[in-house]
Write a protein that holds these residues in place. Structure first.
Motif, mmCIF file in Angstrom:
data_model
loop_
_atom_site.group_PDB
_atom_site.id
_atom_site.type_symbol
_atom_site.label_atom_id
_atom_site.label_comp_id
_atom_site.label_asym_id
_atom_site.label_seq_id
_atom_site.Cartn_x
_atom_site.Cartn_y
_atom_site.Cartn_z
ATOM 1 N N LEU A 52 0.837 -1.209 0.000
ATOM 2 C CA LEU A 52 0.000 0.000 0.000
ATOM 3 C C LEU A 52 0.872 1.261 0.000
ATOM 4 C CD1 LEU A 52 -2.705 -1.029 2.643
ATOM 5 C CD2 LEU A 52 -2.944 -1.032 0.147
ATOM 6 N N LEU A 208 -3.022 10.809 5.349
ATOM 7 C CA LEU A 208 -4.371 10.868 4.786
ATOM 8 C C LEU A 208 -4.733 12.288 4.351
ATOM 9 C CD1 LEU A 208 -6.246 8.538 7.308
ATOM 10 C CD2 LEU A 208 -5.558 7.991 4.972
ATOM 11 N N LEU A 302 -8.026 6.896 -5.637
ATOM 12 C CA LEU A 302 -8.068 5.526 -5.112
ATOM 13 C C LEU A 302 -7.518 5.439 -3.688
ATOM 14 C CD1 LEU A 302 -6.738 3.635 -8.282
ATOM 15 C CD2 LEU A 302 -9.129 3.887 -7.562
ATOM 16 N N PHE A 303 -6.629 6.369 -3.334
ATOM 17 C CA PHE A 303 -5.964 6.278 -2.038
ATOM 18 C C PHE A 303 -6.828 6.780 -0.882
ATOM 19 C CE2 PHE A 303 -2.157 6.983 -4.961
ATOM 20 C CZ PHE A 303 -2.060 5.625 -5.216
ATOM 21 N N MET A 304 -8.033 7.240 -1.199
ATOM 22 C CA MET A 304 -8.952 7.579 -0.115
ATOM 23 C C MET A 304 -9.301 6.330 0.697
ATOM 24 S SD MET A 304 -9.182 10.818 -0.412
ATOM 25 C CE MET A 304 -7.504 10.780 -1.067
ATOM 26 N N SER A 305 -9.110 5.144 0.066
ATOM 27 C CA SER A 305 -9.372 3.876 0.765
ATOM 28 C C SER A 305 -8.372 3.626 1.890
ATOM 29 C CB SER A 305 -9.318 2.712 -0.230
ATOM 30 O OG SER A 305 -8.027 2.606 -0.812
ATOM 31 N N PHE A 306 -7.277 4.404 1.938
ATOM 32 C CA PHE A 306 -6.282 4.230 2.995
ATOM 33 C C PHE A 306 -6.857 4.536 4.377
ATOM 34 C CE2 PHE A 306 -1.896 4.534 0.740
ATOM 35 C CZ PHE A 306 -2.292 3.515 -0.115
ATOM 36 N N TRP A 307 -7.980 5.264 4.411
ATOM 37 C CA TRP A 307 -8.630 5.541 5.685
ATOM 38 C C TRP A 307 -8.939 4.238 6.425
ATOM 39 C CZ3 TRP A 307 -9.800 9.842 8.520
ATOM 40 C CH2 TRP A 307 -10.734 9.677 9.562
ATOM 41 N N TRP A 308 -9.278 3.205 5.654
ATOM 42 C CA TRP A 308 -9.610 1.907 6.240
ATOM 43 C C TRP A 308 -8.444 0.911 6.185
ATOM 44 C CZ3 TRP A 308 -12.722 4.511 2.712
ATOM 45 C CH2 TRP A 308 -13.903 5.048 3.242
ATOM 46 N N LEU A 309 -7.508 1.128 5.272
ATOM 47 C CA LEU A 309 -6.485 0.114 5.020
ATOM 48 C C LEU A 309 -5.138 0.385 5.677
ATOM 49 C CD1 LEU A 309 -7.133 -0.429 1.187
ATOM 50 C CD2 LEU A 309 -7.983 -1.821 3.091
#
Length: 574
Positions: A52, A208, A302-309
């Motif tokens: 990631l 983030l 796509l990296f907005m998913s880093f909030w969860w990952l």
């Protein structure tokens, strides 16, 4: 009596428990290095997180080098006041002959790009022939003036660029160099602010926030109405992408054990190099600068998913005595790894009581001044800063000057990016085998010599010039990877992000100067590469004054960093 004693002990425990915590929190003290013995130095959980981490690093490369294609300069010449020549019966080429002068440039005759002919008191009657006009207005009697009617651009290769849209040519060509320097000024601000922010509030929240700003500013750049707004938004984007890159690199270094840091510290840049190679291909097919900017920015969404990952760095949490949060992350990691973590990872065998000194350390807010408080760390910090300046100066000086090399522009740019892949892979091998100091020294020396020699090669051997320039690029790329790892290993955890941020901040001085040093080539072609080579050699020799850090634990405190190398010196004396 026994019940009363237990009640009293419990009361004392609760009295010492911090607000919002429980008695387990007081006793818990996570040992991250011990946890790594069970999770693996670079086990399944670390690899998942590292994957990631690598993704935004690659997309950052697009924004770093995009200005080369956004501001590319096509063929152009002064706009001709065609109404004045409406009666002239001439072909387009003949019309250029009587309106645009020829100039000797680089030992070749070319049409002037910044001047046109002006004729006093002339008028073409209907169907005036080209020959009659030339006989009536010989070259010796024509007056040359700057382009006062604007410019006409060749759109056969580029639909639009910022150079074309805002006429950043001739007397305004310096604005392109300024746009590149403003980018590095933004990176300087981002490095300074981001380092302090990530050490104070954590790696994850700062990452983030910067990723969100990367996306918003990248899209906003595409809709810039003028040059000033374009530069201002790119300044913001440069700051945010720098914060992103530094936070990711530090997280990667803190993720693994000492013997895996050189591997991780080099592999993390492979996506950067791959994106570097991919960029000219994207630019080849997307010839309008606005759509090119949008195309290369969209992946940030796509990296907005880093909030969860993306988890927080356990090392940072431990350095802030947030052991409960670090323990929760490590327990999740254990599930991924399918390994059990013994209780001693979370509760040391010997009970530890928090002293007033420990409490003060936990509450202390560190600043960049702490990098200069102790003598050894102070001199190493200055040396590291200079090395970063030189690496950035030479790296971007060569990368942004690819157009000066002979051959196809897109191909040269792709080769310049591709050469970084073996450079990073080679760094993995030499860092583990030869340490940090000597590889850094030799890479800078060899790269410096290659740069100096490159532009003294005769013009008919242009392939050799390009080859030597690429050798210089290879070495400076590898040395850049080394200094990143070296710096992270010298700066202690409590100021690591600050140290890396200040290093990156100082490096932007080199980045800002590099575009203008390239302008010196117009006075003496080898000058930029002689300067690149000279400072590279100087930095290489100074690198030998840094302490060797290969295989050593990452220092956690200022005191531990100050003592790097002292034990080795005692052993050598004995």
């Amino acid at each position: 009596m026994a019940e009363r004693k237990e009640h009293d002990e419990e009361a004392i425990m609760l009295e010492n428990t911090p607000p919002g915590g429980d008695k387990d929190d007081v006793q818990m003290k996570v040992n991250y290095d011990l946890a790594m013995e069970y999770l693996g130095g670079f086990g399944p959980w670390q690899k998942r997180v590292f994957f990631l981490i690598c993704l935004p690093i690659g997309i950052n490369a697009f924004q770093t080098f995009l200005i080369v294609f956004l501001a590319v300069e096509p063929e152009f010449h002064c706009r001709v006041p065609r109404a004045s020549f409406s009666g002239l019966n001439a072909t387009p080429a003949e019309l250029l002959n009587v309106t645009i002068p020829w100039e000797l440039k680089d030992e070749e005759w070319k049409r002037s790009q910044c001047k046109r002919y002006s004729y006093d008191r002339f008028r073409t009657t209907l169907n005036t022939t080209y020959r009659d006009f030339v006989e009536a207005h010989p070259v010796a009697n024509r007056t040359q003036i700057p382009c006062d009617q604007g410019y006409e651009y060749d759109t056969s290769e580029y639909t639009s660029t910022v150079t074309m849209d805002w006429d950043l040519v001739c007397d305004n060509s310096w604005k392109v160099k300024l746009a590149k320097s403003i980018w590095f000024a933004g990176r300087m601000v981002g490095a300074g602010f981001g380092g302090h922010a990530a050490d104070r509030w954590g790696r994850r929240p700062v990452l983030l926030a910067s990723l969100a700003l990367d996306y918003v500013s990248g899209i906003a750049v595409a809709f810039s109405p003028n040059y000033t707004v374009f530069m201002a938004i790119r300044f913001v984007m440069a700051a945010s992408t720098t914060v992103t890159g530094l936070a990711l690199f530090v997280m990667a270094q803190e993720l693994v054990t000492a013997d895996k840091r050189s591997l991780v510290g080099n592999v993390i840049w492979l996506p950067f190099a791959l994106a570097y190679v991919l960029l000219p291909g994207i630019a080849y097919f997307v010839r309008a600068w606005m759509w090119l900017q949008i195309t290369t920015t969209m992946p940030f969404l796509l990296f907005m998913s880093f909030w969860w990952l993306m988890p927080e760095s356990p090392r940072w949490l431990i350095s802030r005595s947030r052991h409960k949060e670090a323990a929760a992350i490590l327990r999740k990691a254990a599930k991924v790894t399918k390994a059990g973590l013994p209780d001693e990872v979370f509760h040391p065998a010997i009970p530890l009581t928090e002293t007033e000194e420990d409490s003060e350390k936990k509450e202390k807010l560190y600043t960049f001044i702490d990098l200069f408080r102790t003598p050894n760390l102070r001199k190493w910090t200055v040396n590291i800063f200079f090395n970063w300046i030189v690496n950035t100066f030479v790296y971007y000086g060569i990368s942004l000057n690819t157009a000066a090399l002979s051959g196809n522009f897109y191909l040269n740019f792709a080769i310049s990016g591709f050469i970084e892949i073996p450079a990073y892979l080679m760094s993995i091998v030499i860092l583990n085998k030869f340490g940090r100091r000597w590889p850094l020294c030799m890479l800078l020396l060899i790269g410096g010599v290659a740069c100096i020699v490159a532009f003294f090669i005769p013009k008919h051997l242009s392939w050799m010039t390009t080859t030597l320039a690429m050798i210089g690029k290879f070495c400076i790329t590898a040395s850049f990877a080394v200094i990143y790892i070296f710096s992270a290993e010298i700066f202690p955890t409590v100021v690591r992000q600050i140290g890396m941020g200040m290093s990156s901040m100082s490096a932007r001085v080199g980045g800002m100067v590099a575009p203008f040093v390239n302008l010196l080539g117009s006075y003496w072609a080898p000058m930029p590469y002689v300067i690149f080579g000279g400072v590279s050699i100087a930095a290489g020799l100074l690198a030998l004054l840094l302490p060797e850090t290969v295989g050593k634990e990452l220092p956690a405190t200022i005191e531990e960093a100050e003592n790097i190398g002292k034990k080795d010196a005692i052993v050598e004396e004995e």
